[in-house]
Design an enzyme around this catalytic site. Structure first.
Site, PDB file in Angstrom:
ATOM      1  N   ASP A  78     -15.837  -7.393  41.649  1.00  0.00           N
ATOM      2  CA  ASP A  78     -16.949  -7.831  42.746  1.00  0.00           C
ATOM      3  C   ASP A  78     -18.007  -6.630  42.561  1.00  0.00           C
ATOM      4  O   ASP A  78     -17.895  -5.917  41.936  1.00  0.00           O
ATOM      5  CB  ASP A  78     -16.019  -7.297  44.126  1.00  0.00           C
ATOM      6  CG  ASP A  78     -15.318  -8.298  44.452  1.00  0.00           C
ATOM      7  OD1 ASP A  78     -14.993  -9.487  43.823  1.00  0.00           O
ATOM      8  OD2 ASP A  78     -14.377  -7.938  45.545  1.00  0.00           O
ATOM      9  N   LYS A 110     -19.552 -11.899  45.163  1.00  0.00           N
ATOM     10  CA  LYS A 110     -20.407 -12.531  46.531  1.00  0.00           C
ATOM     11  C   LYS A 110     -20.456 -11.582  47.132  1.00  0.00           C
ATOM     12  O   LYS A 110     -19.955 -10.991  47.938  1.00  0.00           O
ATOM     13  CB  LYS A 110     -19.276 -13.662  46.944  1.00  0.00           C
ATOM     14  CG  LYS A 110     -18.784 -14.620  46.091  1.00  0.00           C
ATOM     15  CD  LYS A 110     -17.858 -15.711  46.822  1.00  0.00           C
ATOM     16  CE  LYS A 110     -16.638 -14.959  47.586  1.00  0.00           C
ATOM     17  NZ  LYS A 110     -15.651 -14.351  46.705  1.00  0.00           N
ATOM     18  N   MET A 140     -16.968  -7.176  57.213  1.00  0.00           N
ATOM     19  CA  MET A 140     -18.241  -8.225  57.297  1.00  0.00           C
ATOM     20  C   MET A 140     -18.874  -8.268  58.712  1.00  0.00           C
ATOM     21  O   MET A 140     -19.243  -9.592  58.778  1.00  0.00           O
ATOM     22  CB  MET A 140     -17.784  -9.461  56.673  1.00  0.00           C
ATOM     23  CG  MET A 140     -17.123  -9.431  55.101  1.00  0.00           C
ATOM     24  SD  MET A 140     -16.457 -10.905  54.263  1.00  0.00           S
ATOM     25  CE  MET A 140     -14.841 -10.846  55.258  1.00  0.00           C
TER      26      MET A 140
HETATM   27  N1  SAH Z   1     -10.840  -6.355  50.752  1.00  0.00           N
HETATM   28  C1  SAH Z   1     -11.596  -5.500  51.138  1.00  0.00           C
HETATM   29  C2  SAH Z   1     -12.557  -6.344  52.263  1.00  0.00           C
HETATM   30  C3  SAH Z   1     -13.337  -7.187  51.539  1.00  0.00           C
HETATM   31  S1  SAH Z   1     -14.658  -7.800  52.776  1.00  0.00           S
HETATM   32  C4  SAH Z   1     -11.296  -4.249  51.892  1.00  0.00           C
HETATM   33  O1  SAH Z   1      -9.610  -4.078  51.949  1.00  0.00           O
HETATM   34  O2  SAH Z   1     -11.520  -3.321  52.257  1.00  0.00           O
HETATM   35  C5  SAH Z   1     -15.920  -6.685  52.596  1.00  0.00           C
HETATM   36  C6  SAH Z   1     -16.133  -5.946  54.008  1.00  0.00           C
HETATM   37  O3  SAH Z   1     -15.228  -4.888  53.632  1.00  0.00           O
HETATM   38  C7  SAH Z   1     -17.439  -5.307  54.063  1.00  0.00           C
HETATM   39  O4  SAH Z   1     -18.338  -6.207  54.748  1.00  0.00           O
HETATM   40  C8  SAH Z   1     -17.279  -4.017  54.972  1.00  0.00           C
HETATM   41  O5  SAH Z   1     -17.096  -4.632  56.427  1.00  0.00           O
HETATM   42  C9  SAH Z   1     -15.820  -3.819  54.523  1.00  0.00           C
HETATM   43  N2  SAH Z   1     -16.055  -2.569  53.510  1.00  0.00           N
HETATM   44  C10 SAH Z   1     -15.730  -2.539  52.091  1.00  0.00           C
HETATM   45  N3  SAH Z   1     -15.956  -1.353  51.480  1.00  0.00           N
HETATM   46  C11 SAH Z   1     -16.523  -0.535  52.466  1.00  0.00           C
HETATM   47  C12 SAH Z   1     -16.708   0.900  52.515  1.00  0.00           C
HETATM   48  N4  SAH Z   1     -16.957   1.364  51.619  1.00  0.00           N
HETATM   49  N5  SAH Z   1     -17.329   1.290  53.617  1.00  0.00           N
HETATM   50  C13 SAH Z   1     -17.563   0.491  54.638  1.00  0.00           C
HETATM   51  N6  SAH Z   1     -16.988  -0.725  54.811  1.00  0.00           N
HETATM   52  C14 SAH Z   1     -16.796  -1.349  53.831  1.00  0.00           C
END
Ligand code: SAH
Length: 255
Positions: free
Chosen positions: A37, A58, A172
């Protein structure tokens, strides 16, 4: 015909490379191909120096690659290689579309396995120094998103989930934060409910903003960076962590 390889759907964690699991690091070191990703940090990819890298991420506001095409790339990679790592931000099983990829692999007869990762909500709670649950006062957590895919009908079930749980972790949600906060207040969640945003949790450039549902419109958010929104008591953070006892809504450098 050579038998297809195996695809590992691996959680990359929130960003910091040392938040990967040992299993994830071992598989990255063995992988012939890594399909990753956009959210995955360079330091994590550096754990697979021998692998061919394919960026398939994406991201909102960025050129997007359709999920169907991603599924095809994973299947094609598995047909040509032994060990394929599909590296996904955080935990693959939360807002990661892992099931769509698993279904494509199953349809193609390709073996697969999932390696869990540290999800963004856990990373944000760690940054704030507050647990997502607390004995006696926070017994439930919801992981929600208000975001819907292109062509998907708007769905407001998240409002009920968020209203009914003590702690809410919004994935998100940065772009819709004002609308989201307003919808929750309209649904009866008190405007004084603490709300925090943690951008780039676990990375050196991480940023915290603290306020309330009512003041969410004041949150300063940079476009294009991942942001976790936490709502409920954990969003207050621990006051002793705030540099110089800053006001709750002050922008902080957390590192
Ligand atoms: N599978 C991922 C989530 C994917 S959706 C998980 O378990 O974390 C992507 C969203 O995850 C982003 O829009 C944000 O809301 C969050 N996210 C992912 N990495 C992040 C980070 N380092 N700090 C803050 N939010 C994060």
């Amino acid at each position: 015909m050579i038998p297809p390889g195996k695809v590992w759907l691996v959680g990359a964690g929130p960003g910091a490379a040392d938040l990967l699991t040992l299993r994830a690091a071992r598989l990255l070191a063995e992988a012939e191909v890594v399909l990753h990703d956009a959210l995955v940090d360079e330091a994590v990819l550096a754990l697979a120096p021998q692998a061919r890298r394919v960026a398939v991420g994406k991201r909102a506001c960025r050129p997007s690659t359709a999920q169907r095409f991603i599924n095809k790339q994973i299947v094609d990679a598995a047909r040509a290689h032994g060990t394929v790592v599909r590296l996904k931000g955080g935990d693959p099983m939360l807002f990661g579309r892992a099931e769509e990829e698993i279904e494509a692999l199953e349809a193609a007869g390709i073996p697969w396995e999932v390696v869990p990762g540290v999800t963004a909500a856990s990373a944000a709670a760690a940054v704030l120094g507050r647990s997502l649950t607390r004995r006696g006062t926070a017994r439930s957590v919801s992981f929600i998103t208000a975001s819907v895919g292109e062509g998907e009908a708007p769905n407001h079930a998240w409002i009920e989930a968020a209203r009914g749980t003590d702690t809410v972790a919004v994935y998100m949600g940065a772009r819709q934060l004002p609308a989201l906060a307003a919808a929750l207040v309209a649904a009866g969640k008190p405007a004084a409910t603490p709300l925090a945003t943690v951008a780039n949790a676990s990375l050196p450039q991480q940023r915290i903003w603290r306020g309330t549902l009512g003041s969410a419109t004041e949150a300063v958010l940079e476009a294009g960076v991942p942001v976790m929104v936490l709502i409920g008591a954990p969003a207050q953070g621990r006051l002793e962590q705030a540099p110089g006892g800053a006001e709750p809504s002050a922008m902080e450098h957390a590192a």
